[in-house]
Design an enzyme around this catalytic site. Structure first.
Site, PDB file in Angstrom:
ATOM      1  CG  ASP A 126       3.193   0.864  -0.501  1.00  0.00           C
ATOM      2  OD1 ASP A 126       3.804   0.520   0.583  1.00  0.00           O
ATOM      3  OD2 ASP A 126       1.825   1.290  -0.217  1.00  0.00           O
TER       4      ASP A 126
ATOM      5  CB  SER B   5       3.512   2.655   4.906  1.00  0.00           C
ATOM      6  OG  SER B   5       3.028   1.418   4.198  1.00  0.00           O
TER       7      SER B   5
ATOM      8  CD  GLN C 171       6.055   0.153   3.531  1.00  0.00           C
ATOM      9  OE1 GLN C 171       5.233  -0.716   4.008  1.00  0.00           O
ATOM     10  NE2 GLN C 171       5.864   0.853   2.359  1.00  0.00           N
TER      11      GLN C 171
END
Length: 337
Positions: free
Chosen positions: A230, A252, A322
């Site tokens: 991430d 996110s 993502q």
């Protein structure tokens, strides 16, 4: 969690002494058991946004899920949603639901809770090792090895020494340089300040956990990779636009990972990131026919990113995807900055 199958020591990476344990293992991903399938996680590094780092929540949730499965299964995929902003002032509770335990596959549902409300939900699927005669993968990009790439600190320093660097970039880079993160990063073929207006939504960097994890436990290496995955991921979608817009809000929405092959998260891996799309409202209004016959969507200020983590020997270890919200404001052209 159990020892991994055939740890990939040939990747290299220079194992440091065993007493230099990675803080990701000793602190960040070291959950406190409270009851059966109930765990508490604490925080190590909080971004400058003062919101919990999404990679920490994904990694800790995977740790909790992995503690509820047998030693002979390993995670092959996970799919997550971030539903509320995490509060860095309080711990996170992780509740595991044993959705299914089968002969080959096991599924676990994890809910992360703060202040009595879920902030994150995740489904993780685990599988027993099975032979597969059908095999293929993309080729790893040809890039300089990590030994020939400057580190994150040196890279930022090169930018800051450029007298032509605009002050707005200088402020942001100084803020990044002041952050102490538990991973090491080396950007591949970094852009110069003069190239910032011509950047594509693509980036590659070598990455590994700080400190030593060792052969140890493949489940733990997957949890560390979840944390790593991430970092700077969604920012890939902003690379072509930084010169024109400043980020007002970026979070996110979801995060997915697929694990393909064993790896060492404390050895250098190449993180290849790209953004195939970022949304904008369609300038042309849909016709009545389009309303009736199709699903007309605007971008909703969202961006999509894809990622691949490669071992140094060219094996594709992990794939990621993502989507996130990216709300921007134009730079003030009249500002003295």
């Amino acid at each position: 969690m159990s020892p991994p199958q055939d740890p990939e020591d040939e990747q290299g990476g220079g194992d440091p002494p065993g007493d230099l344990r990675s803080v990701l293992v000793t602190s960040v991903l070291n959950l406190e058991p409270l009851d059966e399938d109930l765990f508490r996680g604490t925080h190590y590094w909080v971004p400058s946004t003062e919101r919990l780092f999404g990679g920490q929540i994904v990694g800790q949730a995977l740790v909790a899920a992995a503690k509820s499965v047998s030693e002979d299964v390993h995670v092959h995929s996970l799919h997550c949603y971030f539903v509320r902003t995490g509060d860095p002032k309080v711990p996170v509770l992780y509740q595991v639901e044993r959705t299914r335990t089968g002969a080959s596959f096991s599924v676990r549902f994890v809910k992360a809770v703060q202040h009595g409300r879920p902030i994150f939900i995740c489904q993780a699927s685990f599988q027993k090792a099975q032979p597969s005669p059908v095999q293929h993968q993309f080729s790893m990009p040809a890039v300089p090895p990590p030994e020939e790439v400057v580190g994150r600190e040196d890279f930022i320093g090169q930018f800051l020494r450029d007298p032509e660097l605009q002050e707005r970039y200088r402020v942001g880079l100084n803020r990044i340089a002041a952050q102490e993160v538990p991973i090491e990063i080396k950007v591949v073929n970094p852009s110069t300040p003069s190239q910032l207006k011509k950047m594509e939504p693509k980036q590659m960097f070598w990455v590994r956990a700080r400190g030593y994890i060792g052969e140890g436990d493949m489940k733990m290496h997957c949890c560390v990779a979840a944390y790593i995955s991430d970092f700077a991921f969604l920012g890939t979608a902003m690379l072509p636009h930084h010169w024109k817009y400043k980020v007002g809000f970026m979070v996110s929405l979801d995060h997915s990972m697929w694990f393909h092959a064993p790896f060492r998260a404390d050895h250098w891996m190449l993180y290849e990131c790209e953004s195939p799309w970022a949304g904008k409202r369609d300038s042309q209004e849909p016709t009545a026919s389009q309303h009736r016959n199709s699903c007309h969507l605007d971008g909703g200020s969202r961006g999509l990113v894809h990622g691949r983590l490669w071992r140094q020997d060219g094996v594709l270890a992990v794939s990621c995807a993502q989507e996130g919200v990216i709300r921007v404001k134009p730079w003030d052209s009249t500002s003295k900055l």
